[in-house]
Design an enzyme around this catalytic site. Structure first.
Site, PDB file in Angstrom:
ATOM      1  CE  LYS A 132       9.901  -1.203   6.152  1.00  0.00           C
ATOM      2  NZ  LYS A 132      10.739  -1.787   7.207  1.00  0.00           N
ATOM      3  N   GLY A 133       5.549  -3.831   1.331  1.00  0.00           N
ATOM      4  CA  GLY A 133       5.141  -4.918   0.430  1.00  0.00           C
ATOM      5  C   GLY A 133       5.145  -6.240   1.166  1.00  0.00           C
ATOM      6  CB  ALA A 134       2.532  -8.070   2.530  1.00  0.00           C
ATOM      7  CG  ASP A 166      -5.674  -3.420   0.380  1.00  0.00           C
ATOM      8  OD1 ASP A 166      -5.680  -2.255   0.805  1.00  0.00           O
ATOM      9  OD2 ASP A 166      -6.140  -4.396   1.010  1.00  0.00           O
ATOM     10  NE  ARG A 172      -3.033   1.770   2.880  1.00  0.00           N
ATOM     11  CZ  ARG A 172      -3.939   0.849   2.562  1.00  0.00           C
ATOM     12  NH1 ARG A 172      -3.605  -0.251   1.922  1.00  0.00           N
ATOM     13  NH2 ARG A 172      -5.201   1.036   2.864  1.00  0.00           N
TER      14      ARG A 172
END
Ligand code: FDA
Length: 309
Positions: free
Chosen positions: A185-187, A132, A182
């Site tokens: 958008k980005g969190a 991640d 993968r």
């Protein structure tokens, strides 16, 4: 960025709020929508149910920023156990891991070593290990982890975030490795000097990166995974892939458990590869707040559970 998203992302880092909310029954009921249970066995059961609907899964044990070496070792051991269990059950299930859960705050080399053990065992069992991407302070080290692992193994996947300006050039430097990427958008809550903050800009960036992945990665030995629930992004991926003459199974859609279940099932029924990321474990507070921030409308869901007593 909406003010509510900003408040929720800020709250995700509050220990006080975590202590308050995680005790409450109404929060736990709301969380149940996004995770099948706190135990690994619940995630495996959910994997089996999804398998019956034509979907595969990725398992992730919730947690981040561990502060003790023993904790990081235990997380690595846990994931080794997951890989064995998945293999025994003959599930098509990969794992997704956060570098700070495996000890990145405590040291790079030992974290790399833990990853090496995991990626090696996953390779023997024919599984992928995804890394991640956490907040921007970890991007350089996370990419370096990936590079070093990729040098010896092809079953490792790196997550890249479309909201960061740097991702376009990161992808250019990674492409020669024929990586597994993968795209999301980005969190996290990133400042405007390094990240797009308007949804329209993030979406545009996601689409540009999608084009690079489909045109330059897929077909050249790399693998592309699109981690999004956004109908616009999904249909753009499909159209671009079709235009490039790629078959439906040349790439994969990935979505989070419990989010847009209808779309997950429909894509699978239409013959696309759909992999559902299932989170489990008791360290769900920051993760849950990030899910609320993605769609503040989910707050009504929390409120409804509050009213139910
Ligand atoms: P967006 O947020 O624009 O939402 C588009 C539409 O999707 C919404 O209108 C709604 O219909 C639906 N939707 C989205 N989120 C929802 C929610 N929480 N509840 C209900 N509906 C929702 N991020 C990161 O920074 N690092 C990482 O490593 C990862 N890893 C990762 C893996 C996988 C498999 C996925 C699916 C996502 C991630 N993410 C991530 C999270 C990612 O960055 C992003 O925050 C979410 O996927 C939400 O963005 P969307 O692309 O779905 O679009």
């Amino acid at each position: 960025m909406g003010i509510m998203r900003e408040i929720l992302l800020h709250g995700s880092r509050s220990r006080w709020l975590a202590d308050q909310l995680t005790q409450r029954e109404f929060t736990r009921r709301a969380v149940a929508r996004f995770m099948p249970g706190e135990e690994m066995s619940a995630a495996l059961d959910a994997s089996e149910s999804l398998r019956q609907k034509g979907m595969t899964t990725i398992l992730t044990l919730l947690g981040e920023n561990v502060t003790e070496l023993e904790e990081a070792d235990a997380v690595a051991q846990h994931y080794l156990g997951v890989l064995e269990r998945v293999s025994e059950l003959k599930l098509d299930t990969d794992i997704s891991t956060k570098p700070t859960h495996l000890g990145l705050d405590l040291g790079f080399d030992q974290t790399l070593q833990r990853y090496r053990t995991l990626v090696q065992r996953a390779s023997e069992l024919g599984r992928l290990v995804a890394i991640d991407m956490e907040d921007s302070s970890y991007v350089d080290r996370t990419i370096e982890l990936f590079r070093q692992l990729r040098a010896d193994h092809d079953n490792v996947v790196l997550c890249l975030q479309a909201y960061l300006y740097r991702t376009t050039s990161d992808l250019v430097t990674l492409l020669p490795l024929s990586p597994g990427i993968r795209l999301v958008k980005g969190a996290y809550n990133e400042p405007r000097n390094i990240a797009y903050r308007r949804k329209a800009d993030v979406d545009e960036s996601f689409l540009r990166l999608t084009n690079s992945l489909l045109d330059e990665l897929v077909g050249n030995g790399g693998q592309a995974f699109f981690g999004t629930h956004d109908p616009r992004m999904i249909s753009a991926v499909r159209q671009r892939a079709e235009k490039a003459g790629l078959p439906k199974d040349a790439y994969e859609f990935q979505m989070l458990y419990g989010i847009r279940r209808d779309a997950q099932a429909q894509l699978a029924a239409d013959g696309y590869r759909v992999r559902v990321l299932i989170s489990y474990g008791n360290a769900w507070f920051p993760w849950f707040m990030r899910r609320l921030a993605e769609r503040p409308a989910n707050l009504t869901f929390l409120a409804r559970n509050l009213l139910r007593g």
